[in-house]
Design an enzyme around this catalytic site. Sequence first.
Site, PDB file in Angstrom:
ATOM      1  N   CYS A 116       7.987  51.220 -17.321  1.00 34.89           N
ATOM      2  CA  CYS A 116       7.427  50.292 -16.329  1.00 34.89           C
ATOM      3  C   CYS A 116       5.918  50.420 -16.181  1.00 34.89           C
ATOM      4  O   CYS A 116       5.274  49.542 -15.603  1.00 34.89           O
ATOM      5  CB  CYS A 116       8.108  50.507 -14.982  1.00 34.89           C
ATOM      6  SG  CYS A 116       9.864  50.174 -15.087  1.00 34.89           S
ATOM      7  N   HIS A 256       3.930  47.038  -9.491  1.00 36.63           N
ATOM      8  CA  HIS A 256       5.144  46.917 -10.313  1.00 36.63           C
ATOM      9  C   HIS A 256       6.286  46.432  -9.427  1.00 36.63           C
ATOM     10  O   HIS A 256       6.423  46.871  -8.282  1.00 36.63           O
ATOM     11  CB  HIS A 256       5.473  48.281 -10.922  1.00 36.63           C
ATOM     12  CG  HIS A 256       6.769  48.290 -11.663  1.00 36.63           C
ATOM     13  ND1 HIS A 256       7.070  47.363 -12.638  1.00 36.63           N
ATOM     14  CD2 HIS A 256       7.849  49.113 -11.574  1.00 36.63           C
ATOM     15  CE1 HIS A 256       8.275  47.616 -13.106  1.00 36.63           C
ATOM     16  NE2 HIS A 256       8.779  48.660 -12.487  1.00 36.63           N
ATOM     17  N   ASN A 286      13.093  43.193 -12.000  1.00 33.40           N
ATOM     18  CA  ASN A 286      12.214  44.163 -12.653  1.00 33.40           C
ATOM     19  C   ASN A 286      12.215  43.902 -14.163  1.00 33.40           C
ATOM     20  O   ASN A 286      13.183  44.218 -14.843  1.00 33.40           O
ATOM     21  CB  ASN A 286      12.736  45.568 -12.339  1.00 33.40           C
ATOM     22  CG  ASN A 286      11.910  46.669 -12.977  1.00 33.40           C
ATOM     23  OD1 ASN A 286      10.974  46.402 -13.730  1.00 33.40           O
ATOM     24  ND2 ASN A 286      12.263  47.914 -12.678  1.00 33.40           N
TER      25      ASN A 286
HETATM   26  O1  UT7 Z   1      11.236  50.322 -12.473  1.00 32.17           O
HETATM   27  C1  UT7 Z   1      11.443  51.618 -12.925  1.00 32.17           C
HETATM   28  C2  UT7 Z   1      11.807  52.580 -11.929  1.00 32.17           C
HETATM   29  N1  UT7 Z   1      12.975  52.201 -11.171  1.00 32.17           N
HETATM   30  C3  UT7 Z   1      12.882  52.059  -9.861  1.00 32.17           C
HETATM   31  O2  UT7 Z   1      11.811  52.120  -9.310  1.00 32.17           O
HETATM   32  C4  UT7 Z   1      14.170  51.874  -9.109  1.00 32.17           C
HETATM   33  C5  UT7 Z   1      14.164  52.790  -7.924  1.00 32.17           C
HETATM   34  N2  UT7 Z   1      15.448  52.814  -7.204  1.00 32.17           N
HETATM   35  C6  UT7 Z   1      15.872  51.772  -6.474  1.00 32.17           C
HETATM   36  O3  UT7 Z   1      15.265  50.730  -6.423  1.00 32.17           O
HETATM   37  C7  UT7 Z   1      17.099  52.001  -5.621  1.00 32.17           C
HETATM   38  O4  UT7 Z   1      17.443  53.351  -5.673  1.00 32.17           O
HETATM   39  C8  UT7 Z   1      18.333  51.155  -6.049  1.00 32.17           C
HETATM   40  C9  UT7 Z   1      18.089  49.698  -5.732  1.00 32.17           C
HETATM   41  C10 UT7 Z   1      18.649  51.341  -7.523  1.00 32.17           C
HETATM   42  C11 UT7 Z   1      19.551  51.590  -5.251  1.00 32.17           C
HETATM   43  O5  UT7 Z   1      19.255  51.507  -3.864  1.00 32.17           O
HETATM   44  P1  UT7 Z   1      19.497  52.734  -2.893  1.00 32.17           P
HETATM   45  O6  UT7 Z   1      19.097  52.290  -1.553  1.00 32.17           O
HETATM   46  O7  UT7 Z   1      18.790  53.924  -3.451  1.00 32.17           O
HETATM   47  O8  UT7 Z   1      21.052  52.893  -2.933  1.00 32.17           O
HETATM   48  P2  UT7 Z   1      21.911  54.181  -3.302  1.00 32.17           P
HETATM   49  O9  UT7 Z   1      21.964  54.351  -4.794  1.00 32.17           O
HETATM   50  O10 UT7 Z   1      21.469  55.343  -2.468  1.00 32.17           O
HETATM   51  O11 UT7 Z   1      23.334  53.729  -2.797  1.00 32.17           O
HETATM   52  C12 UT7 Z   1      23.605  53.488  -1.404  1.00 32.17           C
HETATM   53  C13 UT7 Z   1      25.025  52.959  -1.303  1.00 32.17           C
HETATM   54  C14 UT7 Z   1      26.045  53.796  -2.062  1.00 32.17           C
HETATM   55  O12 UT7 Z   1      27.266  53.718  -1.373  1.00 32.17           O
HETATM   56  P3  UT7 Z   1      27.744  54.937  -0.438  1.00 32.17           P
HETATM   57  O13 UT7 Z   1      27.820  56.141  -1.340  1.00 32.17           O
HETATM   58  O14 UT7 Z   1      26.693  55.061   0.624  1.00 32.17           O
HETATM   59  O15 UT7 Z   1      29.059  54.469   0.076  1.00 32.17           O
HETATM   60  C15 UT7 Z   1      26.189  53.053  -3.364  1.00 32.17           C
HETATM   61  O16 UT7 Z   1      27.406  53.262  -3.989  1.00 32.17           O
HETATM   62  O17 UT7 Z   1      25.076  51.651  -1.865  1.00 32.17           O
HETATM   63  C16 UT7 Z   1      26.067  51.629  -2.911  1.00 32.17           C
HETATM   64  N3  UT7 Z   1      25.572  50.719  -3.952  1.00 32.17           N
HETATM   65  C17 UT7 Z   1      25.799  49.397  -3.920  1.00 32.17           C
HETATM   66  N4  UT7 Z   1      26.469  48.610  -3.060  1.00 32.17           N
HETATM   67  C18 UT7 Z   1      26.520  47.297  -3.313  1.00 32.17           C
HETATM   68  C19 UT7 Z   1      24.833  51.017  -5.040  1.00 32.17           C
HETATM   69  N5  UT7 Z   1      24.583  49.890  -5.727  1.00 32.17           N
HETATM   70  C20 UT7 Z   1      25.168  48.881  -5.066  1.00 32.17           C
HETATM   71  C21 UT7 Z   1      25.268  47.500  -5.278  1.00 32.17           C
HETATM   72  N6  UT7 Z   1      25.935  46.749  -4.388  1.00 32.17           N
HETATM   73  N7  UT7 Z   1      24.692  46.894  -6.335  1.00 32.17           N
END
Ligand code: UT7
Length: 332
Positions: A116, A256, A286
């Site tokens: 990225c 980004h 992204n």
């Molecule tokens: O560009 C290169 C670098 N990449 C980035 O900068 C990405 C950085 N990371 C992110 O943008 C975020 O971490 C994500 C968007 C990928 C995920 O968001 P998050 O707020 O960190 O969610 P999480 O992984 O902590 O998950 C929170 C909850 C979990 O459920 P429980 O365990 O709390 O019950 C996940 O299973 O949300 C759940 N979850 C989803 N629910 C609905 C994870 N993905 C999804 C989804 N839809 N797509």
Amino acid sequence: MSNLRAAITAVNGYVPDDELTNFDLEKMVDTTDEWIRSRTGIETRHILKGEGKGASDMAVPAVEGLLKKRGIDASEIDLLICATVTADYVFPATANLICDRIGAKKAWGYDLSAACSGFLYALETGRRMIECGQYKKVVVVGVDKMSSIIDYTDRTTCIIFGDGAGAVLLEPTTEEVGIIDSILRSDGSGFDYLHQKAGGSVLPPTHETVDNRLHYVYQEGTTVFKFAVVNMAEVSYEVMERNNLTGDDIQWLVPHQANKRIIDATANRMGLDPERVMLNIQRYGNTTAGTLPLCLHDYESQLKKGDNIVLAAFGGGFTWGAIYLKWAYDPS
Ligand code: UT7
């Protein structure tokens, strides 16, 4: 030290026509439009469809449009740097294929892999090529066909990424515009949290690697998020501070586009209002190396000569950084 500066003298972007909306994703994985929008800011993304199509199929129209806008011929390009992690082939470089297809017969070129942050790294490299005085027209492309390495059964990664390309032309100037400063960083220990396991020399493709879905992006999103928030904000603040700028002096932040919450944190740290932050994540998601030039392309008509602009990114590697420049031309 020469007094030549590298200025962006044209910008162009390209995204494919086909879209993958949050509602489409609702039918593919266990997610909702509401979750995706509130956690990332993304509403839709563009996907390059069709057999035998790769990153160059987006980069070529982006660069052709760029040359048309500037009114120059491809034969005038000295160098083309292509930032990508989804090259058409392992080799030769996608830059070579782009040059061939646009007719840049006198150019040399190469690919640059920094995920990225690829466009930032390539922009800094192109800048230095101009400043050395030997090259007059350098094209910097950021392109990724992320859909080729995304697992559309993994809801934690597939919702973020899209396909797209952007390109800028760098030319020398002696005016008080152009690229002024950069801070670029990397930390290979970030490998654990964001990588593609197979397809390289450690794990060449085999039936087993394919069966085990090892050719897709592996991301521990929450950890990447934490690193991104801290580092993108810090480096953007640092480049501002060492150029004696405050938030009031910056006309635009070009961040980004990985997650709107990361963008907001960076803007807050810099003391910028949302109106001065480029945002198109809702439409493209992204696009990895494509995000920064696609932002410049979308906002080009609002940019004025002399505007202070900070570009910032964070991504796989880890890689991150910020570049400070003064915009070189008024809207036509
Ligand atoms: O560009 C290169 C670098 N990449 C980035 O900068 C990405 C950085 N990371 C992110 O943008 C975020 O971490 C994500 C968007 C990928 C995920 O968001 P998050 O707020 O960190 O969610 P999480 O992984 O902590 O998950 C929170 C909850 C979990 O459920 P429980 O365990 O709390 O019950 C996940 O299973 O949300 C759940 N979850 C989803 N629910 C609905 C994870 N993905 C999804 C989804 N839809 N797509």
